[in-house]
Design a protein around this motif. Structure first.
Motif, PDB file in Angstrom:
ATOM      1  N   THR A 185       0.813  -1.220   0.000  1.00 38.09           N
ATOM      2  CA  THR A 185       0.000   0.000   0.000  1.00 38.09           C
ATOM      3  C   THR A 185       0.843   1.266   0.000  1.00 38.09           C
ATOM      4  N   LYS A 186       2.131   1.182   0.395  1.00 40.54           N
ATOM      5  CA  LYS A 186       3.022   2.340   0.378  1.00 40.54           C
ATOM      6  C   LYS A 186       3.763   2.467  -0.947  1.00 40.54           C
ATOM      7  N   GLY A 187       3.510   1.525  -1.862  1.00 39.76           N
ATOM      8  CA  GLY A 187       4.194   1.562  -3.142  1.00 39.76           C
ATOM      9  C   GLY A 187       5.521   0.837  -3.147  1.00 39.76           C
ATOM     10  N   ASP A 188       5.864   0.166  -2.054  1.00 42.42           N
ATOM     11  CA  ASP A 188       7.120  -0.584  -2.014  1.00 42.42           C
ATOM     12  C   ASP A 188       7.009  -1.844  -2.875  1.00 42.42           C
ATOM     13  N   TYR A 189       8.055  -2.103  -3.605  1.00 39.93           N
ATOM     14  CA  TYR A 189       8.124  -3.225  -4.549  1.00 39.93           C
ATOM     15  C   TYR A 189       8.264  -4.535  -3.783  1.00 39.93           C
ATOM     16  N   LEU A 190       7.384  -5.492  -4.062  1.00 43.38           N
ATOM     17  CA  LEU A 190       7.410  -6.785  -3.392  1.00 43.38           C
ATOM     18  C   LEU A 190       8.019  -7.871  -4.255  1.00 43.38           C
ATOM     19  N   GLY A 191       8.036  -7.677  -5.563  1.00 43.25           N
ATOM     20  CA  GLY A 191       8.589  -8.673  -6.466  1.00 43.25           C
ATOM     21  C   GLY A 191       7.747  -8.806  -7.722  1.00 43.25           C
ATOM     22  N   GLU A 192       8.224  -9.644  -8.659  1.00 40.34           N
ATOM     23  CA  GLU A 192       7.531  -9.774  -9.937  1.00 40.34           C
ATOM     24  C   GLU A 192       7.786 -11.144 -10.551  1.00 40.34           C
ATOM     25  N   THR A 193       7.005 -11.424 -11.587  1.00 36.24           N
ATOM     26  CA  THR A 193       7.162 -12.650 -12.349  1.00 36.24           C
ATOM     27  C   THR A 193       6.707 -12.391 -13.771  1.00 36.24           C
ATOM     28  N   ASN A 194       6.882 -13.378 -14.643  1.00 30.72           N
ATOM     29  CA  ASN A 194       6.394 -13.273 -16.014  1.00 30.72           C
ATOM     30  C   ASN A 194       5.683 -14.567 -16.365  1.00 30.72           C
ATOM     31  N   LEU A 195       4.432 -14.426 -16.804  1.00 37.73           N
ATOM     32  CA  LEU A 195       3.649 -15.605 -17.168  1.00 37.73           C
ATOM     33  C   LEU A 195       4.060 -16.179 -18.514  1.00 37.73           C
ATOM     34  N   ASN A 196       4.853 -15.398 -19.279  1.00 43.53           N
ATOM     35  CA  ASN A 196       5.239 -15.807 -20.642  1.00 43.53           C
ATOM     36  C   ASN A 196       4.013 -16.046 -21.513  1.00 43.53           C
ATOM     37  N   LEU A 197       2.977 -15.281 -21.255  1.00 33.51           N
ATOM     38  CA  LEU A 197       1.742 -15.296 -22.024  1.00 33.51           C
ATOM     39  C   LEU A 197       1.257 -13.862 -22.193  1.00 33.51           C
ATOM     40  N   SER A 198       0.505 -13.619 -23.246  1.00 36.41           N
ATOM     41  CA  SER A 198      -0.044 -12.289 -23.479  1.00 36.41           C
ATOM     42  C   SER A 198      -1.269 -12.081 -22.592  1.00 36.41           C
ATOM     43  N   ILE A 199      -1.257 -10.975 -21.811  1.00 37.19           N
ATOM     44  CA  ILE A 199      -2.365 -10.675 -20.899  1.00 37.19           C
ATOM     45  C   ILE A 199      -3.338  -9.727 -21.581  1.00 37.19           C
ATOM     46  N   SER A 200      -4.609 -10.110 -21.596  1.00 33.82           N
ATOM     47  CA  SER A 200      -5.665  -9.264 -22.151  1.00 33.82           C
ATOM     48  C   SER A 200      -6.348  -8.445 -21.073  1.00 33.82           C
ATOM     49  N   SER A 201      -6.620  -9.043 -19.908  1.00 32.10           N
ATOM     50  CA  SER A 201      -7.258  -8.357 -18.780  1.00 32.10           C
ATOM     51  C   SER A 201      -6.747  -8.983 -17.494  1.00 32.10           C
ATOM     52  N   ILE A 202      -6.833  -8.224 -16.404  1.00 29.35           N
ATOM     53  CA  ILE A 202      -6.398  -8.742 -15.108  1.00 29.35           C
ATOM     54  C   ILE A 202      -7.220  -8.072 -14.016  1.00 29.35           C
ATOM     55  N   GLU A 203      -7.605  -8.833 -12.995  1.00 29.89           N
ATOM     56  CA  GLU A 203      -8.349  -8.306 -11.860  1.00 29.89           C
ATOM     57  C   GLU A 203      -7.929  -9.039 -10.593  1.00 29.89           C
ATOM     58  N   SER A 204      -8.168  -8.391  -9.473  1.00 29.44           N
ATOM     59  CA  SER A 204      -7.837  -8.973  -8.177  1.00 29.44           C
ATOM     60  C   SER A 204      -9.057  -9.684  -7.603  1.00 29.44           C
ATOM     61  N   LEU A 205      -8.844 -10.894  -7.075  1.00 35.27           N
ATOM     62  CA  LEU A 205      -9.874 -11.627  -6.359  1.00 35.27           C
ATOM     63  C   LEU A 205      -9.547 -11.616  -4.869  1.00 35.27           C
ATOM     64  N   LYS A 206     -10.515 -11.999  -4.057  1.00 41.18           N
ATOM     65  CA  LYS A 206     -10.240 -12.059  -2.627  1.00 41.18           C
ATOM     66  C   LYS A 206      -9.287 -13.216  -2.341  1.00 41.18           C
ATOM     67  N   ASP A 207      -8.768 -13.258  -1.105  1.00 47.71           N
ATOM     68  CA  ASP A 207      -7.824 -14.300  -0.687  1.00 47.71           C
ATOM     69  C   ASP A 207      -6.533 -14.277  -1.501  1.00 47.71           C
ATOM     70  N   ASP A 208      -6.117 -13.057  -1.917  1.00 40.10           N
ATOM     71  CA  ASP A 208      -4.831 -12.883  -2.624  1.00 40.10           C
ATOM     72  C   ASP A 208      -4.751 -13.652  -3.934  1.00 40.10           C
ATOM     73  N   LYS A 209      -5.868 -13.836  -4.591  1.00 41.07           N
ATOM     74  CA  LYS A 209      -5.860 -14.488  -5.896  1.00 41.07           C
ATOM     75  C   LYS A 209      -5.991 -13.447  -7.003  1.00 41.07           C
ATOM     76  N   ILE A 210      -5.537 -13.828  -8.181  1.00 40.46           N
ATOM     77  CA  ILE A 210      -5.542 -12.923  -9.326  1.00 40.46           C
ATOM     78  C   ILE A 210      -6.233 -13.622 -10.495  1.00 40.46           C
ATOM     79  N   LEU A 211      -7.204 -12.939 -11.083  1.00 42.77           N
ATOM     80  CA  LEU A 211      -7.879 -13.436 -12.281  1.00 42.77           C
ATOM     81  C   LEU A 211      -7.215 -12.808 -13.497  1.00 42.77           C
ATOM     82  N   VAL A 212      -6.765 -13.639 -14.423  1.00 42.91           N
ATOM     83  CA  VAL A 212      -6.065 -13.159 -15.613  1.00 42.91           C
ATOM     84  C   VAL A 212      -6.709 -13.763 -16.855  1.00 42.91           C
ATOM     85  N   ILE A 213      -7.010 -12.929 -17.832  1.00 49.26           N
ATOM     86  CA  ILE A 213      -7.437 -13.399 -19.151  1.00 49.26           C
ATOM     87  C   ILE A 213      -6.206 -13.358 -20.049  1.00 49.26           C
ATOM     88  N   VAL A 214      -5.783 -14.528 -20.529  1.00 46.80           N
ATOM     89  CA  VAL A 214      -4.557 -14.606 -21.336  1.00 46.80           C
ATOM     90  C   VAL A 214      -4.901 -15.059 -22.742  1.00 46.80           C
TER      91      VAL A 214
END
Length: 576
Positions: A535-564
């Motif tokens: 929430t302070k903008g501090d970088y936590l880390g990253e990854t690459n799905l090696n897929l093209s992302i069309s849309s992305i949204e946050s779900l509860k319980d720290d899950k991520i919905l991605v349309i690839v």
């Protein structure tokens, strides 16, 4: 503050002689800093002296004084407000500035100091805490502040000082420990700051007494990785005897500019990339999509998936190790869907027909649909709060365009058309407040304006950001916090309103998406990069799905919905 020209917004900090607030002018909306002067710590004579010094120093690299403000609670020195915080704030972040930007900050300080010295003023307390930063499209602009212990040469000739009223031990020149000072004392302090900004720590450390002994007796150790041209500048600036240092601030600035050219650091990026830190995302759900999904919205246990002309509403449940997604309804539209947005009890769908009519429709979490409003406008921007009681939008009426607020329940106009005011983006902050975001290119193409309003159609605070920004997202659970991306760079921009502050966050990729999650933000690119911020903008880390992302949204319980996008079409994926 009653009977005052300014409304105090928040406490920014507390200095040696009193508290510092950010405030807004009640008529003009200009942001300022109010420096409260505690009479027990700062006499009227010293107060008037600092004001006189600041008023006499008109320079882009010295904080501008706007006068005095009195009220029943006290007296305040009114100065310009620098939204980038202090140099100390910047040094304490994990962000690594490029060499060009480091040297630019020091030359900014030297330019301001040179003007002060020309006017016969010796600062005597230069340190990162007294260097304020303004955000510009070219990086940071440094400004010298806090002339509370400054001396005027012609008025204070042959006057010595006690150690307690001059400087900070970590940045004090050796002679200052004897109560002596000169123009070169300020240059020594800048030498310490240059050492710190280049190397990451100060040359001398320990208790105040230990620091004093080192200033008086030890030569600073300069690491071998520092380029020779910069090492020589540090050695000359940090000479023990004043007469062996640079003669003027201009001379030191010239030496740094010469080193900058020799090192060929011009046109580097503003920031080096942050150290890559890998995070793991585990695929927990995968499903092929028959019809291309253009937009996604999530609210509680409901997913809203928009194709070109249809909206699919699904229920989402996570039971033990199994994720269950069920179709509820699919609604077909006659016109093209251009945006969807989740609200309190469902989803807003915006469609556009060939005649530039925009239809705003509300879908309940079940299958109920309500047409909220149909608007004709050549400029698309709108905001609807979670309770969808009003809509703020760009509208066209009687062939005139402008900004308007309308009650969605009864269709009554809350705010009449504000002609020729067409925000590029409008956001609802809560059920009662919103913000219109716009550029005034005829004034400055590198400025973004934020103008706040309430549900009754009244305007209040306004902010100017000296950057050209993409669309902003507002974090509903982190009060007064926005995230956006700076155009032409990989930098994200975190904006806090109270106190008003701007933070640059470099990424290792250029983000196309930045969305809110419960405990921070998710940033992603079409190329498959995903980064997490707190929430302070501090970088936590990253990854690459090696897929093209069309849309992305946050779900509860720290899950991520991605349309690839895959070779066989699109997939709906959920990661944890």
């Amino acid at each position: 503050m009653d009977n005052s020209n300014y409304k105090i917004l928040n406490l920014v900090g507390e200095g040696q002689f009193g508290k510092v607030y950010t405030a807004i002018h009640r008529q003009t909306g200009e942001l300022v800093a109010l420096k409260e002067l505690n009479p027990r710590k700062f006499s009227t004579k010293k107060f008037l002296r600092e004001m006189r010094i600041l008023l006499s120093l008109e320079h882009p690299n010295i904080v501008t004084c706007k006068g005095i403000e009195h009220n029943s609670k006290g007296r305040y020195l009114v100065t310009e407000y620098c939204e980038g915080g202090t140099l100390r704030d910047l040094l304490e972040t994990s962000i690594e500035l490029s060499l060009e930007q480091k040297l630019k900050i020091i030359t900014d300080i030297l330019e301001g100091l040179n003007q002060a010295h020309i006017e016969g003023i010796i600062h005597r307390d230069l340190k990162p805490e007294n260097i304020l930063l303004c955000v510009t499209s070219g990086g940071w602009k440094a400004k010298i502040s806090d002339f509370g212990v400054a001396k005027i040469e012609l008025e204070d000739v042959n006057v010595s000082s006690n150690i307690g009223d001059t400087g900070s031990p970590a940045y004090m020149a050796p002679e200052q420990f004897y109560g002596k000072y000169s123009y070169s004392s300020d240059l020594y302090a800048i030498g310490i700051m240059l050492y710190e900004i280049l190397i990451g720590y100060r040359p001398f450390s320990g208790s105040p007494n230990e620091i004093m002994i080192q200033h008086l007796n030890l030569a600073p150790k300069i690491p071998p990785e520092i380029p020779e041209s910069l090492a020589q500048i540090l050695k000359e600036a940090l000479q023990k005897l004043p007469q062996h240092r640079f003669r003027t601030a201009q001379e030191m600035k010239t030496a740094i500019l010469r080193a900058t050219l020799e090192l060929q650091v011009y046109n580097q990026s503003l920031y080096s990339t942050i150290p890559y830190q890998s995070i793991s995302l585990n695929l927990v759900y995968q499903e092929s999509i028959q019809e291309p999904i253009n937009y996604v919205a999530v609210k509680d246990n409901f997913l809203y998936l928009a194709t070109k002309k249809s909206l699919l509403i699904q229920s989402y449940d996570h039971l033990s190790n199994n994720i269950e997604i069920k179709d509820i309804i699919k609604h077909q539209f006659d016109d093209k869907i251009i945006e969807i947005k989740s609200v309190e009890d469902g989803c807003i769908v915006v469609t556009q027909n060939p005649n530039n009519y925009y239809q705003y429709s509300f879908f309940h979490c079940g299958n109920q649909k309500t047409n909220l409003r149909e608007i004709k406008s050549e400029s698309f921007a709108y905001a609807i709060p979670n309770n969808y009681s009003w809509i703020a939008l760009n509208n066209t009426f009687d062939n005139e365009q402008g900004f308007q607020i309308i009650n969605t329940k009864n269709g009554n106009v809350i705010l009449n058309l504000v002609k020729d005011f067409l925000p590029k983006q409008i956001l609802s902050l809560d059920n009662n407040h919103g913000v219109a975001i716009y550029d005034q290119l005829e004034i400055d193409k590198n400025q973004t304006f934020l103008r706040f309003f309430n549900r009754r159609g009244n305007w209040y605070d306004a902010y100017i950001i000296s950057l050209s920004l993409h669309s902003l997202v507002y974090h509903q659970k982190v009060t007064n916090t926005f995230l956006t991306r700076e155009k032409q760079t990989n930098n994200l921009i975190l904006i806090n309103l109270y106190p008003f502050a701007i933070r640059r966050i470099p990424l290792n990729f250029k983000a196309d998406f930045w969305i809110c999650r419960d405990n921070g933000f998710i940033c992603a690119s079409h190329q498959g990069n995903i980064a997490l911020l707190d929430t302070k903008g501090d970088y936590l880390g990253e990854t690459n799905l090696n897929l093209s992302i069309s849309s992305i949204e946050s779900l509860k319980d720290d899950k991520i919905l991605v349309i690839v996008n895959t070779e066989n079409g699109q997939e709906k994926r959920i990661y944890h």
